[in-house]
Design a protein around this motif. Structure first.
Motif, PDB file in Angstrom:
ATOM      1  N   TRP A 122      38.688   6.784  -6.594  1.00 15.08           N
ATOM      2  CA  TRP A 122      37.666   6.828  -7.573  1.00 15.08           C
ATOM      3  C   TRP A 122      36.140   6.843  -7.018  1.00 15.08           C
ATOM      4  O   TRP A 122      35.489   7.297  -7.488  1.00 15.08           O
ATOM      5  CB  TRP A 122      37.902   5.885  -8.848  1.00 15.08           C
ATOM      6  N   GLN A 123      36.155   6.024  -6.242  1.00 15.69           N
ATOM      7  CA  GLN A 123      34.958   5.770  -5.694  1.00 15.69           C
ATOM      8  C   GLN A 123      34.485   6.772  -4.903  1.00 15.69           C
ATOM      9  O   GLN A 123      33.317   7.430  -4.844  1.00 15.69           O
ATOM     10  CB  GLN A 123      34.684   4.422  -4.728  1.00 15.69           C
ATOM     11  N   HIS A 126      33.499   9.488  -7.336  1.00 18.39           N
ATOM     12  CA  HIS A 126      31.999   9.424  -7.662  1.00 18.39           C
ATOM     13  C   HIS A 126      31.128   9.588  -6.845  1.00 18.39           C
ATOM     14  O   HIS A 126      30.156  10.377  -7.097  1.00 18.39           O
ATOM     15  CB  HIS A 126      31.918   7.870  -8.103  1.00 18.39           C
ATOM     16  N   GLN A 127      31.216   9.269  -5.590  1.00 13.76           N
ATOM     17  CA  GLN A 127      30.293   9.471  -4.442  1.00 13.76           C
ATOM     18  C   GLN A 127      30.087  10.790  -3.818  1.00 13.76           C
ATOM     19  O   GLN A 127      29.243  11.158  -3.357  1.00 13.76           O
ATOM     20  CB  GLN A 127      30.339   8.474  -3.420  1.00 13.76           C
ATOM     21  N   THR A 130      27.310  13.237  -4.733  1.00  9.62           N
ATOM     22  CA  THR A 130      26.014  12.542  -4.385  1.00  9.62           C
ATOM     23  C   THR A 130      25.924  12.819  -3.051  1.00  9.62           C
ATOM     24  O   THR A 130      24.811  13.421  -2.580  1.00  9.62           O
ATOM     25  CB  THR A 130      25.852  11.142  -4.895  1.00  9.62           C
ATOM     26  N   HIS A 195      35.757  17.321 -10.371  1.00  7.39           N
ATOM     27  CA  HIS A 195      34.915  16.258  -9.960  1.00  7.39           C
ATOM     28  C   HIS A 195      34.018  16.675  -8.998  1.00  7.39           C
ATOM     29  O   HIS A 195      32.607  16.300  -8.753  1.00  7.39           O
ATOM     30  CB  HIS A 195      35.350  14.832  -9.502  1.00  7.39           C
ATOM     31  N   THR A 196      34.432  17.675  -8.184  1.00  5.49           N
ATOM     32  CA  THR A 196      33.675  18.213  -6.833  1.00  5.49           C
ATOM     33  C   THR A 196      33.069  19.777  -6.886  1.00  5.49           C
ATOM     34  O   THR A 196      32.435  19.903  -5.698  1.00  5.49           O
ATOM     35  CB  THR A 196      34.463  17.864  -5.526  1.00  5.49           C
TER      36      THR A 196
END
Length: 268
Positions: A122-123, A126-127, A130, A195-196
């Motif tokens: 999950w990190q 999230h990253q 970014t 997510h991406t």
């Protein structure tokens, strides 16, 4: 004979060569303009990533366009920031890097096979957006391709590799495991896209049950998304051969030559 929907070989080879000419122009533009281009190739095992990369790079200068296909991380790399070893592979000005699998290993095989913890997974989710926005803001041209293959076709390719001694090395226990975990990988891919698949760095899906069609479609799309132009290169004039200064080649028996295997073939 081409099957239903399969791109005929003659049409494929003709268009591929034309696209490869354009890739050479793209390469020269990248070098002349100091562009940094990253192309990510992802997808299931046996989805055709390697074949597409081979066709992209076939006529390119390896000093300009290189392939990053990283092995499993070392113990030291496992103690680094996850993206660190991929950052080391990023292009300098005037270079193209093709990632044959990339940082998305964490969202796929590592997630499914339990090679990372839920917290690490999950990190990453999230990253990652970014991280990619940072690359783009730094001026890197980033393109991401997901090669999509059906379960039946993947299994057919695995069995073909199993029977072919020239390609058997491409079949690993991890490949066999991917067949039994098809749905797990499907769910992981869907979650990864959620997510991406961002506006700044979208996923481009390549249907790859037909390898010829997949290669043509992927290369054509890549060329359409990069604003390259033909770059004039100075003509290279070959000088006239100067007169001999008396050099004589040493006798052949003073050097060790490889056996003439080709001559044996000619006479057989």
């Amino acid at each position: 004979m081409a099957g239903p929907g399969r791109l005929p070989k003659k049409a494929y080879e003709k268009e591929l060569l034309q696209l490869q000419r354009e890739l050479v122009k793209l390469q020269e533009w990248v070098r002349a303009e100091g562009v940094r281009l990253v192309v990510v190739f992802e997808g299931r095992d046996a989805a055709g990533k390697g074949g597409a990369i081979k066709r992209v790079t076939e006529y390119l200068n390896p000093r300009v366009a290189r392939i990053a296909a990283l092995p499993a991380p070392t113990e030291r790399q496992r103690g680094q920031w996850y993206f660190q070893r991929y950052v080391e592979q990023l292009p300098a000005a005037g270079e193209i890097v093709l990632f044959d699998r990339s940082w998305y290993n964490r969202a796929g095989v590592e997630k499914v096979m339990g090679f990372c913890t839920p917290e690490e997974y999950w990190q990453f989710m999230h990253q990652c957006p970014t991280f990619e926005r940072m690359l783009i803001e730094a001026g890197i041209e980033l393109r991401k391709y997901w090669f999509s293959v059906s379960l039946d076709e993947q299994e057919r390719r695995f069995r073909s590799r199993q029977l072919d001694p020239m390609r058997r090395w491409k079949l690993s226990p991890m490949d066999a495991e991917s067949l039994s975990r098809w749905e797990d990988y499907s769910r992981a891919k869907d979650e990864m896209f959620v997510h991406t698949d961002i506006p700044e760095s979208p996923w481009n899906v390549v249907e790859s049950d037909d390898k010829r069609r997949a290669r043509i479609n992927m290369i054509a799309h890549l060329l359409s998304t990069v604003p390259y132009r033909e770059v004039d290169r100075p003509a290279v004039e070959l000088p006239a051969r100067p007169p001999s200064k008396g050099y004589q080649r040493p006798p052949r028996d003073l050097q060790k030559y490889v056996p003439d295997h080709a001559e044996r073939l000619r006479r057989s």
